[in-house]
Write a protein that holds these residues in place. Sequence first.
Motif, PDB file in Angstrom:
ATOM      1  N   HIS A  95       0.856  -1.190   0.000  1.00  0.00           N
ATOM      2  CA  HIS A  95       0.000   0.000   0.000  1.00  0.00           C
ATOM      3  C   HIS A  95       0.890   1.239   0.000  1.00  0.00           C
ATOM      4  N   SER A  96       1.357   1.571  -1.201  1.00  0.00           N
ATOM      5  CA  SER A  96       2.325   2.657  -1.341  1.00  0.00           C
ATOM      6  C   SER A  96       1.866   3.633  -2.410  1.00  0.00           C
ATOM      7  N   GLY A  97       2.575   4.779  -2.493  1.00  0.00           N
ATOM      8  CA  GLY A  97       2.260   5.775  -3.501  1.00  0.00           C
ATOM      9  C   GLY A  97       1.056   6.617  -3.117  1.00  0.00           C
ATOM     10  N   ALA A  98       0.680   7.514  -4.028  1.00  0.00           N
ATOM     11  CA  ALA A  98      -0.406   8.457  -3.746  1.00  0.00           C
ATOM     12  C   ALA A  98      -1.731   7.754  -3.483  1.00  0.00           C
ATOM     13  N   MET A  99      -1.983   6.656  -4.174  1.00  0.00           N
ATOM     14  CA  MET A  99      -3.244   5.928  -4.004  1.00  0.00           C
ATOM     15  C   MET A  99      -3.122   4.779  -3.017  1.00  0.00           C
ATOM     16  N   LEU A 100      -1.953   4.625  -2.393  1.00  0.00           N
ATOM     17  CA  LEU A 100      -1.720   3.581  -1.397  1.00  0.00           C
ATOM     18  C   LEU A 100      -2.017   2.196  -1.947  1.00  0.00           C
ATOM     19  N   THR A 101      -1.517   1.959  -3.157  1.00  0.00           N
ATOM     20  CA  THR A 101      -1.564   0.637  -3.774  1.00  0.00           C
ATOM     21  C   THR A 101      -0.430   0.532  -4.767  1.00  0.00           C
ATOM     22  N   ASN A 102       0.114  -0.683  -4.909  1.00  0.00           N
ATOM     23  CA  ASN A 102       1.117  -0.911  -5.947  1.00  0.00           C
ATOM     24  C   ASN A 102       0.530  -1.592  -7.178  1.00  0.00           C
ATOM     25  N   ASN A 103      -0.821  -1.711  -7.200  1.00  0.00           N
ATOM     26  CA  ASN A 103      -1.564  -2.202  -8.365  1.00  0.00           C
ATOM     27  C   ASN A 103      -1.215  -3.639  -8.740  1.00  0.00           C
ATOM     28  N   THR A 104      -0.757  -4.432  -7.790  1.00  0.00           N
ATOM     29  CA  THR A 104      -0.423  -5.817  -8.087  1.00  0.00           C
ATOM     30  C   THR A 104      -1.509  -6.749  -7.555  1.00  0.00           C
ATOM     31  N   THR A 105      -1.439  -8.001  -7.974  1.00  0.00           N
ATOM     32  CA  THR A 105      -2.364  -9.035  -7.525  1.00  0.00           C
ATOM     33  C   THR A 105      -1.593  -9.991  -6.632  1.00  0.00           C
ATOM     34  N   VAL A 106      -2.022 -10.101  -5.370  1.00  0.00           N
ATOM     35  CA  VAL A 106      -1.216 -10.781  -4.347  1.00  0.00           C
ATOM     36  C   VAL A 106      -2.104 -11.704  -3.515  1.00  0.00           C
ATOM     37  N   ASP A 107      -1.553 -12.836  -3.123  1.00  0.00           N
ATOM     38  CA  ASP A 107      -2.230 -13.746  -2.191  1.00  0.00           C
ATOM     39  C   ASP A 107      -1.780 -13.387  -0.774  1.00  0.00           C
ATOM     40  N   ASP A 151      -8.281  -9.440  12.248  1.00  0.00           N
ATOM     41  CA  ASP A 151      -8.671 -10.757  12.733  1.00  0.00           C
ATOM     42  C   ASP A 151      -8.045 -11.816  11.813  1.00  0.00           C
ATOM     43  N   PRO A 152      -7.558 -12.931  12.354  1.00  0.00           N
ATOM     44  CA  PRO A 152      -6.949 -13.963  11.501  1.00  0.00           C
ATOM     45  C   PRO A 152      -7.844 -14.453  10.375  1.00  0.00           C
ATOM     46  N   SER A 153      -9.165 -14.393  10.575  1.00  0.00           N
ATOM     47  CA  SER A 153     -10.075 -14.856   9.518  1.00  0.00           C
ATOM     48  C   SER A 153     -10.061 -13.953   8.303  1.00  0.00           C
ATOM     49  N   CYS A 154      -9.528 -12.724   8.458  1.00  0.00           N
ATOM     50  CA  CYS A 154      -9.397 -11.808   7.324  1.00  0.00           C
ATOM     51  C   CYS A 154      -7.964 -11.750   6.809  1.00  0.00           C
ATOM     52  N   GLY A 155      -7.178 -12.782   7.051  1.00  0.00           N
ATOM     53  CA  GLY A 155      -5.808 -12.830   6.568  1.00  0.00           C
ATOM     54  C   GLY A 155      -4.829 -12.918   7.712  1.00  0.00           C
ATOM     55  N   GLY A 156      -3.811 -13.712   7.535  1.00  0.00           N
ATOM     56  CA  GLY A 156      -2.820 -13.893   8.590  1.00  0.00           C
ATOM     57  C   GLY A 156      -1.583 -13.059   8.334  1.00  0.00           C
ATOM     58  N   ASP A 157      -0.404 -13.626   8.662  1.00  0.00           N
ATOM     59  CA  ASP A 157       0.844 -12.874   8.553  1.00  0.00           C
ATOM     60  C   ASP A 157       1.240 -12.596   7.116  1.00  0.00           C
ATOM     61  N   ALA A 158       0.611 -13.286   6.166  1.00  0.00           N
ATOM     62  CA  ALA A 158       0.893 -12.969   4.763  1.00  0.00           C
ATOM     63  C   ALA A 158       0.337 -11.600   4.394  1.00  0.00           C
ATOM     64  N   HIS A 159      -0.595 -11.103   5.191  1.00  0.00           N
ATOM     65  CA  HIS A 159      -1.199  -9.793   4.949  1.00  0.00           C
ATOM     66  C   HIS A 159      -0.534  -8.777   5.871  1.00  0.00           C
ATOM     67  N   GLY A 160       0.726  -8.461   5.565  1.00  0.00           N
ATOM     68  CA  GLY A 160       1.495  -7.600   6.446  1.00  0.00           C
ATOM     69  C   GLY A 160       1.978  -8.373   7.657  1.00  0.00           C
ATOM     70  N   ALA A 161       2.803  -7.727   8.465  1.00  0.00           N
ATOM     71  CA  ALA A 161       3.335  -8.359   9.677  1.00  0.00           C
ATOM     72  C   ALA A 161       2.559  -7.854  10.881  1.00  0.00           C
ATOM     73  N   THR A 162       1.263  -8.152  10.888  1.00  0.00           N
ATOM     74  CA  THR A 162       0.394  -7.572  11.915  1.00  0.00           C
ATOM     75  C   THR A 162       0.090  -8.515  13.071  1.00  0.00           C
ATOM     76  N   GLN A 163       0.369  -9.813  12.910  1.00  0.00           N
ATOM     77  CA  GLN A 163       0.008 -10.757  13.964  1.00  0.00           C
ATOM     78  C   GLN A 163       0.854 -10.575  15.223  1.00  0.00           C
ATOM     79  N   ARG A 164       2.022  -9.938  15.064  1.00  0.00           N
ATOM     80  CA  ARG A 164       2.894  -9.727  16.216  1.00  0.00           C
ATOM     81  C   ARG A 164       2.562  -8.449  16.987  1.00  0.00           C
ATOM     82  N   LEU A 165       1.606  -7.636  16.466  1.00  0.00           N
ATOM     83  CA  LEU A 165       1.240  -6.386  17.121  1.00  0.00           C
ATOM     84  C   LEU A 165       0.302  -6.645  18.295  1.00  0.00           C
ATOM     85  N   ASP A 166       0.479  -5.860  19.365  1.00  0.00           N
ATOM     86  CA  ASP A 166      -0.435  -6.006  20.491  1.00  0.00           C
ATOM     87  C   ASP A 166      -1.687  -5.156  20.254  1.00  0.00           C
ATOM     88  N   ASP A 167      -2.617  -5.239  21.203  1.00  0.00           N
ATOM     89  CA  ASP A 167      -3.915  -4.585  21.004  1.00  0.00           C
ATOM     90  C   ASP A 167      -3.775  -3.072  20.887  1.00  0.00           C
TER      91      ASP A 167
END
Length: 615
Positions: A539-551, A586-602
Amino acid sequence: MTRNDWCSIALASAMLTGCFRPPDATPTPDPFTPGPEARSPFIDPRFYEGNVTQEVAPPPISGGTLQLHDGWAIAADADRDRIVVVDYRRARAVHAEVALPPGAEPGRVVTDGAGRAHVVLRGIGEIYSFDPERPRDGERRAVCPMPRGIAHDGARDLLHVACRGGEVVSLPAAGGPSVREMRVEGGDLRDVVVDGDTLLVTRFRNAELLRVSVEGAVMDRVAPSVVTDPFNGFIDSTGVWREAVFQPSVAWRTISMPSGDVAMVHQRASDTELQLAPGAYYATGFCDGSIVQSAVTVFTDHGASRAPNLGTSSLPVDLAVSTDETEIAVVNAGNQSGESAVAIYPLAALETRVEDQGCMFPNETVAGVQNPVAVAYGEGGLLVVQQREPARLVMIERTTGQRFEVDLGGESRFDTGHTIFHANASRGTACASCHPEGGEDGRTWLFAGLGPRRTPAMHGDVTETAPFHWDGDLPDLRALSEVVFTGRMSGPRLSGTQVNALGAWLDELPAPVVTPRDAIAVQRGRELFFGAAECGTCHSGAMLTNNTTVDVGTGGAFQVPSLVGASQRLPVMHDGCATTMRERFDPSCGGDAHGATQRLDDAQIGDLVAYLETL
């Protein structure tokens, strides 16, 4: 126009646009080359005469910009950033015009007990209050970043302004700054109606009617009824067959009726499984077949009426109820050409609670009205319609049939891209049906072979976010218009210059304006976003997307969406799994492949959400 004439129009349109069209074995022409002509009877005829791109793009249609009071017609002209006051009782002419700042985008209008008028300035976060006798001597007052609806509280002589961000701001009608601000969680507020000591406010996309206390607490909520689609069904995710239904969505306009009841004109959207084929958006077999249909719901002390869907209605942006409550008028902004642009129905038929009324056509339509955006009833059965292009008020004495018009003047604001976006492509569906006001409808649609797909928003430089659709299968706007507008919507084929005009208009749609609540938390969240959480990798650039298709662990590879205005288009993710920004983590909306957010606290998640809500 009579009911039978209306049915003939609907049938002719269906035949022209593919409902009864035999298979075409010839190759599909390049969309940049005009193909076989399939003229829609609903599009502004100037669409076929040449392309026009305005230097300053006209804003998306919101409707409901007219108020009648004591012989004055007060018309908010969002296309020309002005307010026009018309003396319709005596002179039948323009009394005065108020020029507003560029981008003011005047919207809803209300009058108070002293006869003063108050106009919401959607584009600059203000209201303008004035005496219709001397409208240029008015007062501009700040309210909130994205004001939408307004109502006058006669008992307290207060104005209540509902805002998209969730604020409800109260101001003295006589003048001066706000005296109270409350916030309704979830936002997306649209219209406001005073009901005793409480307020009734609507949510735009899901068509909820909320009863709100003076502290901002939601005391009760009700929504228009669902209607069963007797022609369709599908196997749901559990393997069970169920009937498809039309669910309430997009509450364009909500008003208080003379009796004290409340009327809402809104859309209903089918949850049937959609095929990826030409004409797919007319798959329901209901009314004119469109997957998005119109309805008017009346709310009383006993609940919501079960009114029928309205046949061949498109973009129902305004409604008005006659003073004797015998009839109701609906503005169909998608029917630009004048065919069924303003439809009139007996109110009694819309108040029924009989189950699944099916489809209803109007008793009559107002002839000779093009590009309408607002309607109002006056005393003695007077019906007034506001046209946006050309700017005009059309007035009809319902008892005698006498008709007169007042030209409001001003330059033409016809724009090819704006026209394409708002046009009834063939049988009820416009781009703006699913992308109201250039945004999105809050819905997750079910597509055969693909599964659930969330409606994307169009705000910002959308052409810079290609390829399009969640699967990234449409490389540019040219392909998108061919597959969706010409194909699934059965609209006319667009030339290259028309596609360019549509893109130019879309790229001028402003992003939502959001006011940070906690600047320190926002800064911490920004540092996480571009740092430890690794969100900025994609999520980069002016539109906060790199326009790619990612799993990212959500069941397949999907386009990286722009995050501009993300907090204003909940639910998010391709399947709408996150109904709040926090649920995105929430893990049901994507895990660590969706950014490195699982290690963040509340607390860190809270900071990241605070930053996301400012984008």
